[in-house]
Design a protein around this motif. Structure first.
Motif, PDB file in Angstrom:
ATOM      1  N   UNK A 132      81.681  19.883  99.802  1.00  0.00           N
ATOM      2  CA  UNK A 132      81.747  21.480  99.458  1.00  0.00           C
ATOM      3  C   UNK A 132      80.431  21.676  98.909  1.00  0.00           C
ATOM      4  N   UNK A 133      79.647  22.419  99.261  1.00  0.00           N
ATOM      5  CA  UNK A 133      78.399  22.851  98.865  1.00  0.00           C
ATOM      6  C   UNK A 133      78.605  24.078  97.983  1.00  0.00           C
ATOM      7  N   UNK A 134      77.896  23.776  96.736  1.00  0.00           N
ATOM      8  CA  UNK A 134      78.182  25.145  95.796  1.00  0.00           C
ATOM      9  C   UNK A 134      76.854  25.489  95.163  1.00  0.00           C
ATOM     10  N   UNK A 135      76.840  26.545  94.465  1.00  0.00           N
ATOM     11  CA  UNK A 135      75.211  27.190  94.060  1.00  0.00           C
ATOM     12  C   UNK A 135      75.074  26.260  92.845  1.00  0.00           C
ATOM     13  N   UNK A 136      73.801  26.573  92.407  1.00  0.00           N
ATOM     14  CA  UNK A 136      73.063  25.888  91.498  1.00  0.00           C
ATOM     15  C   UNK A 136      72.050  25.131  91.790  1.00  0.00           C
ATOM     16  N   UNK A 137      70.709  25.848  91.916  1.00  0.00           N
ATOM     17  CA  UNK A 137      69.595  25.002  92.498  1.00  0.00           C
ATOM     18  C   UNK A 137      68.936  24.222  91.544  1.00  0.00           C
ATOM     19  N   UNK A 138      69.039  24.597  89.965  1.00  0.00           N
ATOM     20  CA  UNK A 138      68.587  23.741  88.916  1.00  0.00           C
ATOM     21  C   UNK A 138      69.441  23.190  87.792  1.00  0.00           C
ATOM     22  N   UNK A 170      61.609  25.477 116.128  1.00  0.00           N
ATOM     23  CA  UNK A 170      61.680  26.322 114.983  1.00  0.00           C
ATOM     24  C   UNK A 170      62.243  25.344 113.788  1.00  0.00           C
ATOM     25  N   UNK A 171      61.655  25.469 112.610  1.00  0.00           N
ATOM     26  CA  UNK A 171      62.224  24.694 111.506  1.00  0.00           C
ATOM     27  C   UNK A 171      63.692  25.238 111.132  1.00  0.00           C
ATOM     28  N   UNK A 172      64.455  24.403 111.163  1.00  0.00           N
ATOM     29  CA  UNK A 172      66.162  24.554 110.984  1.00  0.00           C
ATOM     30  C   UNK A 172      66.287  24.577 109.481  1.00  0.00           C
ATOM     31  N   UNK A 173      66.750  25.553 109.032  1.00  0.00           N
ATOM     32  CA  UNK A 173      67.292  25.433 107.502  1.00  0.00           C
ATOM     33  C   UNK A 173      68.859  25.337 107.532  1.00  0.00           C
ATOM     34  N   UNK A 174      69.060  23.992 106.954  1.00  0.00           N
ATOM     35  CA  UNK A 174      70.496  23.627 106.892  1.00  0.00           C
ATOM     36  C   UNK A 174      71.183  23.778 105.330  1.00  0.00           C
ATOM     37  N   UNK A 175      72.172  23.400 105.310  1.00  0.00           N
ATOM     38  CA  UNK A 175      72.608  23.067 103.937  1.00  0.00           C
ATOM     39  C   UNK A 175      72.684  21.734 103.515  1.00  0.00           C
ATOM     40  N   UNK A 176      72.837  21.493 102.198  1.00  0.00           N
ATOM     41  CA  UNK A 176      73.011  20.132 101.674  1.00  0.00           C
ATOM     42  C   UNK A 176      74.195  19.517 102.302  1.00  0.00           C
TER      43      UNK A 176
END
Lengths: 418, 418
Positions: B187-193, B266-272
């Motif tokens: 499960x990927x969640x928010x919080x970049x820093x 194209x560069x593909x933006x994925x998720x972690x």
């Protein structure tokens, strides 16, 4: 007739309410001690029967069994395993009979979707074909909503509610941000072959949300899609896209399979949502966010639909009542009486008519442009997401979901390798 | 002193409860007609002030204002826009004063996170530096939970509850399926820093769920991570991984940036999440599922924490009471009195001490191995997810969220380009 024991198993992908059906089966069986002795649950579905790995549900307290009604997932474990035909794998059927005999099992309750209905149908033939008397009743369950005859399938209504509510909330969020930031929100939902779950996203249109749906039933046409999205952003300032994981190109290739490779040269498995979001960015330049709900959607008991929970329970309850009344080879169904007020009753279908028949979404539920749902679809879906059936919460802020004791019945037979 | 009008605006990423603060501000202002005239809300945040695009909240019914308490997102629109320093962009401050003067605005309530606290602090200096008397009070809001002094930030508790409940539900699901199918859920969640949100996933450990957390505070070590995951699967049969979007390698590169290219180059933006899931499949061979919650988590008013909703409202309420009492350049705070029973009160902090200070997660909240949360962290988090504050639902099964009328105040000034 002396009481026979019952076998109950959960099969295939689990849902927010399959345990409510288990609760209905076990609580109702306990009311008929003259006909039904113990209910033995298969640990991890039918595999539990083949491996003689049975759970003695009589050792679970009535409070814990009642708590199943409010607990998502498969409390006894599920599996993805389909019995072959009697001709192709007689050994498995002989083993089932051996286990049923050893534990005096006369009832077989199988809680699953299309493949499981087929398995249950085969078991219902054992009496006739192999001389072992067993009554097999299928308890419908599938978030895919693709079983025939029944109006809908337990599990679907709760996913539909979750997707509609989540898409609405995220759309409100994007609407707030659209002036200087995100204008596109893409939500990927389950449904590889049928767009039932994606359709639920269309329910937010009447809440004033511009929404574009990508159904697996409609071949993806990038230009038409971009025109739709761009028109909605120009009119409303933002747009929500609900995309089925099964969205594909005319040649059948899924959008999620982009043939991408990571830095190590490994094939990269993506979701359809990031692919669609990036496409919009490339074509229209709009800033996006995307989410993939995956298991969150089918496990979300915290937001289950009340009608779904009630139907899941009633189908389990009726399955036992049908069995006690002597029925075999049937599936209790949800029969819709009226939309508004929403009324339904439990009917029944012959398993011969259910097994291997897939109910597709009617094309008259999809708007002519292929990107929305019709009023007929809204009329069908709305009753299914009606009502909230919240679980209790503990003092620690988490839902009070039950984990059963799951004690094994003593084994009496030789090992059997599945 | 005759009554002055108030300006209120929402800033930055919105949350499930920022509208509860708006409700607190507006309802409380309406109780002080001797001091506060109208509340004008900035359409899309501070941009509304600069563009003289003001919403007359007096035209919204008291029912609609009350409904804000139960409606996620920013009801007046938000923006990502940071005022430069007075020295670097005096024109913007002069414009603000011009708008404030034109509409007789003497109170400035700014509802946002760290960047917004800085803007609010600058506005609070206008009186001293540019001779225009205005009282500026910051109302804290951020799912990132990174404002200093306050015990926590409104919005965070509800995200934490959503993540903990969702991770628990999906974990129950995986546990059911693990015998023959999925063993890993990511499960990927928010919080970049900061790992505050990821930490909430750790609350399910005490519910018997094996969970591994990937914090942005801890450099990613693939071998150590695989050993953790493998050990948990071997012990429990399955494992849940909660990964912060900000997880990165020692060189700072995010896992989500895999340098992948699609078929068009194209560069593909994925998720972690998919990156981590695929890594596990490659290294350990386990079948996985993954989800990316994205906006669903911060918009999930349907599962808001009761303490979060109450605090969000109380902070808005107190902001107005502080203003009426003559305060300037402060932020009301949540001060924790005790954990069990959970008690808190509203305190206050000087904006000079808040602006541009980021509260990081204490390292003593992360277990020594870097993959879990400590008891101290659980003690901190648990009260924040306590209680349920459900919105009302309509007959169509959807929550009764309000969309305001948002009528503009007549403009009196020349246009101004932001």
């Amino acid at each position: 007739m002396s009481a026979k024991n019952a076998f109950y198993a959960q099969s295939g992908g689990v849902t927010a309410v399959i345990n409510a059906s288990a609760c209905g089966v076990i609580e109702t069986a306990r009311k008929h001690p003259d006909k039904i002795g113990n209910v033995y649950a298969g640990r991890n579905g039918i595999i539990g029967a083949l491996e003689e790995d049975l759970i003695d549900t009589s050792l679970e307290s009535s409070d814990d069994i009642a708590a199943l009604k409010n607990t998502p997932s498969g409390g006894f474990g599920s599996c993805r395993f389909k019995l072959k035909s009697l001709e192709d794998n007689k050994a498995e059927y002989e083993r089932l009979i051996e286990v049923f005999k050893a534990h005096d099992i006369g009832y077989f309750f199988y809680n699953g979707g299309g493949d499981s209905a087929d398995t249950c149908y085969k078991v219902s033939q054992l009496s006739e074909k192999m001389g072992y008397p067993v009554q097999a009743i299928h308890v419908p369950k599938t978030v895919d909503n693709d079983l025939p005859i029944t109006d809908n399938c337990p599990g679907f209504g709760s996913v539909a509610k979750y997707i509609a509510v989540s898409a609405l909330e995220a759309s409100f969020d994007v609407r707030s941000m659209a002036k200087t930031s995100t204008k596109i929100f893409v939500l990927e939902v389950m449904g590889r072959h049928a767009g039932w779950i994606a359709a639920a996203g269309g329910l937010i249109e009447d809440e004033g949300i511009p929404v574009v749906i990508l159904f697996p039933e409609i071949e993806f046409d990038q230009d038409k899609f971009m025109a739709q999205v761009d028109a909605k952003v120009k009119e409303h300032g933002f747009c929500t896209i609900v995309v089925s994981e099964g969205i594909h190109y005319p040649d059948g290739k899924f959008l999620a399979e982009q043939g991408t490779r990571d830095n190590f040269g490994h094939a990269q498995l993506g979701g359809a949502a990031p692919v669609v979001a990036n496409m919009i960015k490339e074509a229209l330049g709009y800033k996006f966010h995307w989410a993939v709900a995956d298991y969150l959607q089918r496990a979300a008991r915290h937001l289950a639909s009340e009608s779904d929970v009630e139907q899941a329970y009633a189908l389990g309850e009726k399955a036992v009542e049908f069995a006690v009344a002597g029925e075999n080879s049937i599936m209790p169904t949800v029969d819709r009486i009226s939309n508004d007020p929403y009324e339904w009753k439990i009917g029944k279908a012959n398993l011969a008519d259910v097994a291997n028949v897939e109910k597709m979404m009617p094309m008259e539920y999809i708007t002519e442009d292929g990107f929305g749902i019709t009023q007929a679809c809204k009329d069908y879906l709305t009753p299914l997401i009606k009502g909230e059936a919240y679980p209790a919460y503990k003092a620690n802020g988490l839902p009070d979901y039950v984990t059963l004791k799951l004690q094994s019945v003593d084994q009496k037979l030789e090992k059997f390798e599945v």
